[in-house]
Scaffold this active site. Structure first.
Site, PDB file in Angstrom:
ATOM      1  N   LYS A 288       0.859  -1.179   0.000  1.00 44.11           N
ATOM      2  CA  LYS A 288       0.000   0.000   0.000  1.00 44.11           C
ATOM      3  C   LYS A 288       0.899   1.234   0.000  1.00 44.11           C
ATOM      4  O   LYS A 288       1.760   1.381   0.869  1.00 44.11           O
ATOM      5  CB  LYS A 288      -0.897  -0.001   1.247  1.00 44.11           C
ATOM      6  N   ASN A 431      12.471   5.864   7.908  1.00 42.84           N
ATOM      7  CA  ASN A 431      13.141   4.847   8.709  1.00 42.84           C
ATOM      8  C   ASN A 431      12.258   3.600   8.802  1.00 42.84           C
ATOM      9  O   ASN A 431      11.052   3.712   8.979  1.00 42.84           O
ATOM     10  CB  ASN A 431      13.414   5.372  10.114  1.00 42.84           C
TER      11      ASN A 431
END
Length: 530
Positions: A288, A431
């Site tokens: 997604k 991150n």
């Protein structure tokens, strides 16, 4: 720069009395030549092209009849002659040009149909250096560029579809319109630019130049898209001459037209799933917004899908599903219970295809194979005033690459979990933190501004869907700069950590892992992804 001469305006419509044809790909050649001949167009050609036309019983002049010179030097010199380029470049209505053409016996060439030596295909087939060089066309691009420059009078074609347009105009009106000649010229320069880009890129690779002084990329349009990331942005999809297996080569079996975001997300999904060898185990990735929300292996394709979905069934809604093995009916039945934008797999069996036919809006793609995740290549992105180029991330970490840095060494099961999690982390926007166990992602934290938040979000997602992180492995795609992210992961239940290492704070992170009885390994390889 040269000043523009005071030429007469180009005519709106221009006749075609003589055509020069020289093609490597002879698809449809005889039919096109016959159509031109039936309209009284004089045909001039070279080598094998001339023979194919003549063998069809059509009158055709050899180029040497115009130039007075035979083909020579293994065909390297045949069209590089003033009679040819004068016939292409001469401005018919300019008195000085006409006088020069008459004085030197140069007849106008009104139509050029040239497709180039198959350099791209030759390189793709693995040809050696000398063979590749011999397939660099010189005369062809020169004729194309000359004809395109003089598009006020000359129609230039570089592929069968171009020539079909010209023939249709000639059959309907007996001449070509300036608007079409301009379009053909633009296409012609794009073709020679793409050809030169392929040659320059090949030379850079052959010479081992990672950063040549100039870098060119070129592609052929696959699809004009309705819009880009947002409705106010224009967009199109292009394919390289020798494309990597994936979304650019996929066959769409059904569904609505792919959007910009569909293509981007499907590429992310298929590149990730290609990391998993189909001979080892079935695997499924659900993507997604270019990030994985669930990845898993299983005893079957169906089990792999169900385990991937369990990681985050909420985010999977409206997502992209990628498989490393053929899609079967049992898996298709389950996938169809979820609203899905795209499903991509190497193959799909007939029963699965029949099930998907009930939901015609779902885009179903097959590729015939998987890309090689270890193959070298380039990626690029635009920045203001330029673009960045880098080698694609083909890093592959194995158990032999791991360096144990804690007092406790990982178990074999933990090593498997760590390698699985690190493979997924390579495809998560940074991150990135990934928790995994037994070939299944349990929580994914992506795109945060600090690693501690990524570790916390990944743990929260696991808790939201009832997934226990006890005994899991945690992967960080870049080093932990401080112990806080690792402590967050340990508190969530992980027992093994994999990360690149290399921070000035490594020892503090190692000490924190030892205090909590964790096993931690360094890969020495960072797989950071913006």
């Amino acid at each position: 720069m040269p000043a523009a001469p005071d030429f007469p305006a180009a005519p709106d419509r221009a006749p075609v009395r003589r055509a020069l044809i020289s093609v490597s790909d002879k698809t449809g050649l005889v039919e096109a030549a016959r159509a031109l001949a039936e309209m009284g167009v004089e045909l001039v050609s070279t080598g094998g092209t001339r023979k194919a036309i003549a063998d069809a019983g059509l009158a055709v002049k050899d180029i040497s009849e115009l130039t007075g010179f035979p083909e020579m030097m293994d065909g390297r010199v045949k069209t590089l002659h003033p009679v040819v380029h004068g016939g292409l470049l001469g401005v018919r209505d300019a008195p000085e040009h006409k006088a020069a053409m008459d004085a030197h016996g140069i007849g106008g060439i009104d139509l050029v149909y040239v497709n180039l030596y198959p350099f791209e295909q030759t390189v793709a087939a693995g040809a050696d250096y000398a063979t590749a060089v011999e397939n660099i066309d010189i005369g062809g691009p020169a004729m194309i560029r000359s004809a395109a420059k003089n598009h006020g009078y000359v129609a230039v074609c570089t592929e069968p579809a171009d020539l079909a347009e010209v023939i249709a105009e000639l059959q309907a009106h007996g001449s070509t319109p300036l608007s079409l000649r301009k379009q053909l010229a633009a296409r012609a320069y794009a073709r020679t630019a793409a050809y030169d880009a392929a040659i320059s890129s090949w030379f850079a690779d052959a010479l081992g130049e990672a950063a040549p002084r100039r870098r060119a990329f070129a592609g052929e349009r696959v699809q004009a898209l309705r819009y880009g990331e947002n409705p106010h942005q224009s967009a199109a999809f292009y394919r390289f001459a020798n494309p990597r297996v994936g979304v650019a080569t996929a066959r769409q079996l059904q569904g609505k037209e792919l959007s910009y975001n569909n293509i981007n997300d499907t590429d992310a999904a298929f590149e990730l799933i290609a990391e998993f060898d189909p001979a080892a185990a079935p695997a499924c990735a659900i993507i997604k917004h270019a990030n994985p929300c669930g990845v898993a292996t299983g005893a079957s394709v169906l089990e792999a899908y169900e385990r991937a979905l369990a990681c985050d069934p909420v985010s999977a809604f409206g997502g992209i599903i990628a498989l490393n093995r053929p899609l079967d009916a049992a898996t298709a039945e389950e996938i169809l219970k979820l609203l899905t934008e795209v499903v991509i797999a190497p193959e799909i069996d007939a029963d699965a295809a029949a099930l998907f036919a009930r939901k015609k809006n779902v885009r179903l793609l097959t590729t015939g194979g998987l890309p090689d995740p270890r193959a070298p290549g380039l990626t690029f992105k635009s920045v203001a005033g330029g673009f960045l180029v880098q080698g694609r991330d083909d890093a592959h970490v194995t158990a032999a690459d791991l360096k144990v840095v804690t007092k406790r060494a990982p178990t074999e099961a933990e090593v498997r979990d760590m390698l699985f999690a690190f493979t997924i982390a390579k495809h998560v926007k940074s991150n990135a933190i990934v928790y995994a166990r037994d070939g299944q992602t349990l929580g994914v934290g992506a795109g945060q501004m600090n690693r501690k938040d990524s570790a916390r979000i990944a743990a929260l997602r696991a808790a939201d869907f009832g997934l226990d992180l006890t005994g899991s492995a945690c992967a960080s795609e870049a080093f932990f700069p401080f112990p806080d992210g690792l402590i967050q992961a340990a508190d969530a239940g992980c027992t093994a950590v994999i990360q690149p290492g290399g921070s000035i704070g490594d020892q503090k992170v190692i000490d924190a892992a030892d205090e909590r009885g964790l096993a931690m390994v360094f890969t020495g390889v960072r797989v950071f992804r913006h």
